[in-house]
Design a protein around this motif. Structure first.
Motif, mmCIF file in Angstrom:
data_model
loop_
_atom_site.group_PDB
_atom_site.id
_atom_site.type_symbol
_atom_site.label_atom_id
_atom_site.label_comp_id
_atom_site.label_asym_id
_atom_site.label_seq_id
_atom_site.Cartn_x
_atom_site.Cartn_y
_atom_site.Cartn_z
ATOM 1 N N PHE A 1 0.730 -1.350 0.010
ATOM 2 C CA PHE A 1 0.096 -0.002 -0.129
ATOM 3 C C PHE A 1 0.839 1.186 -0.035
ATOM 4 C CE2 PHE A 1 -2.139 -3.453 2.036
ATOM 5 C CZ PHE A 1 -3.195 -3.302 1.433
ATOM 6 N N HIS A 2 2.125 0.990 -0.474
ATOM 7 C CA HIS A 2 3.079 2.215 -0.540
ATOM 8 C C HIS A 2 2.449 3.745 -1.035
ATOM 9 C CE1 HIS A 2 6.547 4.576 -1.041
ATOM 10 N NE2 HIS A 2 6.326 4.856 -2.193
ATOM 11 N N ARG A 3 1.835 3.596 -2.231
ATOM 12 C CA ARG A 3 1.233 4.845 -3.013
ATOM 13 C C ARG A 3 0.179 5.420 -2.031
ATOM 14 N NH1 ARG A 3 0.902 2.267 -8.916
ATOM 15 N NH2 ARG A 3 3.262 2.536 -9.243
ATOM 16 N N VAL A 4 -0.556 4.717 -1.521
ATOM 17 C CA VAL A 4 -1.662 5.444 -0.311
ATOM 18 C C VAL A 4 -0.835 5.839 0.729
ATOM 19 C CG1 VAL A 4 -3.745 4.620 1.034
ATOM 20 C CG2 VAL A 4 -3.481 3.714 -1.462
ATOM 21 N N ILE A 5 -0.245 5.109 1.283
ATOM 22 C CA ILE A 5 0.403 5.499 2.558
ATOM 23 C C ILE A 5 1.389 6.673 2.303
ATOM 24 C CG2 ILE A 5 2.031 4.965 4.249
ATOM 25 C CD1 ILE A 5 0.843 2.050 4.298
ATOM 26 N N GLU B 1 0.998 8.904 -0.062
ATOM 27 C CA GLU B 1 0.084 9.985 -0.238
ATOM 28 C C GLU B 1 -0.416 10.731 1.228
ATOM 29 O OE1 GLU B 1 -4.207 11.067 -1.902
ATOM 30 O OE2 GLU B 1 -2.896 9.908 -3.153
ATOM 31 N N GLN B 2 -0.640 9.726 2.045
ATOM 32 C CA GLN B 2 -1.096 10.128 3.482
ATOM 33 C C GLN B 2 -0.311 10.816 4.259
ATOM 34 O OE1 GLN B 2 -4.473 10.304 4.296
ATOM 35 N NE2 GLN B 2 -4.673 9.770 2.248
ATOM 36 N N LEU B 3 1.070 10.477 4.255
ATOM 37 C CA LEU B 3 2.133 10.870 4.911
ATOM 38 C C LEU B 3 2.874 11.733 4.424
ATOM 39 C CD1 LEU B 3 3.289 7.506 6.810
ATOM 40 C CD2 LEU B 3 1.682 9.149 7.809
ATOM 41 N N GLY B 4 2.624 12.372 3.111
ATOM 42 C CA GLY B 4 3.378 13.222 2.458
ATOM 43 C C GLY B 4 5.002 13.015 2.207
ATOM 44 N N PHE B 5 4.946 11.861 1.697
ATOM 45 C CA PHE B 5 6.476 11.535 1.399
ATOM 46 C C PHE B 5 6.938 12.342 0.253
ATOM 47 C CE2 PHE B 5 6.626 6.669 2.640
ATOM 48 C CZ PHE B 5 6.239 6.959 3.776
ATOM 49 N N GLU B 6 8.151 12.758 0.492
ATOM 50 C CA GLU B 6 8.838 13.397 -0.683
ATOM 51 C C GLU B 6 9.255 12.451 -2.116
ATOM 52 O OE1 GLU B 6 9.736 16.660 -0.685
ATOM 53 O OE2 GLU B 6 8.713 16.753 1.297
ATOM 54 N N ALA B 7 9.512 12.993 -3.120
ATOM 55 C CA ALA B 7 9.936 12.024 -4.119
ATOM 56 C C ALA B 7 11.213 11.413 -3.991
ATOM 57 C CB ALA B 7 10.232 13.162 -5.455
ATOM 58 N N GLY B 8 11.258 10.253 -4.037
ATOM 59 C CA GLY B 8 12.273 9.323 -3.945
ATOM 60 C C GLY B 8 12.078 8.562 -2.434
ATOM 61 N N GLU B 9 11.338 8.970 -1.757
ATOM 62 C CA GLU B 9 11.154 8.201 -0.438
ATOM 63 C C GLU B 9 10.336 6.872 -0.514
ATOM 64 O OE1 GLU B 9 11.540 11.659 3.049
ATOM 65 O OE2 GLU B 9 9.542 11.287 2.076
ATOM 66 N N MET B 10 10.718 5.995 0.278
ATOM 67 C CA MET B 10 10.063 4.774 -0.186
ATOM 68 C C MET B 10 9.592 4.151 1.294
ATOM 69 S SD MET B 10 12.046 1.119 -1.131
ATOM 70 C CE MET B 10 12.742 2.102 -2.648
ATOM 71 N N LEU B 11 8.584 3.329 1.216
ATOM 72 C CA LEU B 11 7.997 2.769 2.604
ATOM 73 C C LEU B 11 8.754 1.180 2.308
ATOM 74 C CD1 LEU B 11 6.100 2.522 4.826
ATOM 75 C CD2 LEU B 11 4.417 1.367 3.333
ATOM 76 N N VAL B 12 9.548 0.893 3.575
ATOM 77 C CA VAL B 12 10.052 -0.197 3.814
ATOM 78 C C VAL B 12 9.373 -1.024 4.739
ATOM 79 C CG1 VAL B 12 12.055 -1.475 4.581
ATOM 80 C CG2 VAL B 12 12.354 0.622 3.451
ATOM 81 N N CYS B 13 8.747 -0.778 5.549
ATOM 82 C CA CYS B 13 7.809 -1.319 6.619
ATOM 83 C C CYS B 13 7.014 -0.530 7.513
ATOM 84 C CB CYS B 13 8.558 -2.867 7.251
ATOM 85 S SG CYS B 13 9.512 -2.196 8.426
ATOM 86 N N GLY B 14 6.418 -1.638 8.592
ATOM 87 C CA GLY B 14 5.713 -0.226 9.516
ATOM 88 C C GLY B 14 6.062 -1.248 10.577
ATOM 89 N N MET B 15 5.660 -0.608 11.957
ATOM 90 C CA MET B 15 5.787 -1.566 13.140
ATOM 91 C C MET B 15 4.802 -1.020 14.119
ATOM 92 S SD MET B 15 9.129 -1.906 15.765
ATOM 93 C CE MET B 15 10.125 -2.292 14.389
ATOM 94 N N ALA B 16 4.169 -2.294 14.665
ATOM 95 C CA ALA B 16 3.266 -1.825 15.770
ATOM 96 C C ALA B 16 3.979 -2.000 17.078
ATOM 97 C CB ALA B 16 2.269 -2.892 16.017
ATOM 98 N N LEU B 17 3.839 -1.059 18.060
ATOM 99 C CA LEU B 17 4.778 -0.862 19.291
ATOM 100 C C LEU B 17 3.806 -0.391 20.518
ATOM 101 C CD1 LEU B 17 7.509 -0.400 20.552
ATOM 102 C CD2 LEU B 17 7.292 2.007 19.950
ATOM 103 N N GLY B 18 3.928 -1.361 21.224
ATOM 104 C CA GLY B 18 2.813 -1.063 22.570
ATOM 105 C C GLY B 18 2.836 -2.336 23.447
ATOM 106 N N HIS B 19 1.737 -2.445 24.203
ATOM 107 C CA HIS B 19 1.596 -3.584 25.100
ATOM 108 C C HIS B 19 0.750 -4.583 24.617
ATOM 109 C CE1 HIS B 19 3.821 -1.483 28.350
ATOM 110 N NE2 HIS B 19 3.082 -0.378 27.781
ATOM 111 N N ALA B 20 1.445 -5.967 24.299
ATOM 112 C CA ALA B 20 0.463 -6.947 23.840
ATOM 113 C C ALA B 20 -0.597 -7.437 24.933
ATOM 114 C CB ALA B 20 1.342 -8.350 23.344
ATOM 115 N N ASP B 21 -1.774 -7.846 24.234
ATOM 116 C CA ASP B 21 -2.783 -8.469 24.937
ATOM 117 C C ASP B 21 -2.799 -10.111 24.550
ATOM 118 O OD1 ASP B 21 -4.946 -9.470 26.130
ATOM 119 O OD2 ASP B 21 -6.359 -8.155 24.873
#
Length: 82
Positions: free
Chosen positions: A33-37, A39-59
Motif C-alpha cells: 500500500f506504498h502509494r496510499v500511505i 500520499e497520506q504521510l506526504g512522502f517526498e519524491a524518492g522516499e520509500m516505505l520499507v515496513c511499519g511496526m506496531a509498538l505497545g503492550h500485547a494482549d
C-alpha cells in the motif's frame, strides 16, 4: 545492502522495546500500500516505505495473539563448525 541495514535497525528497535517492557510487530505487508500511505504521510519524491511496526503492550488474551506458526528446526538451515 541497505535492506540488510533496515533489518538490523528494526531488530535493534525491537530489542530496545522489549528491554523496556514493550512488544513489537514488524509489518512488511504495508509495502503493498506504498502509494496510499506515501500520499497520506506526504512522502517526498524518492522516499520509500520499507515496513511499519506496531509498538505497545500485547494482549496475550486476544485471539489474534494465539497463532503459533510452524518453524523449521534449526538443523534444517544451520551448520555449526567447530
Amino acid at each position: 545492502g541497505s535492506w540488510l541495514d533496515y533489518g538490523m535497525f528494526l531488530q535493534n528497535v525491537m530489542l530496545a522495546a522489549r528491554a523496556r517492557g514493550l512488544d513489537t510487530c514488524p509489518q512488511a505487508a504495508f509495502t503493498a500500500f506504498h502509494r496510499v500511505i506515501a500520499e497520506q504521510l506526504g512522502f517526498e519524491a524518492g522516499e520509500m516505505l520499507v515496513c511499519g511496526m506496531a509498538l505497545g503492550h500485547a494482549d496475550p488474551q486476544a485471539v489474534e495473539n494465539s497463532l503459533v506458526t510452524e518453524r523449521a528446526p534449526v538443523a534444517a538451515f544451520t551448520r555449526f563448525v567447530d
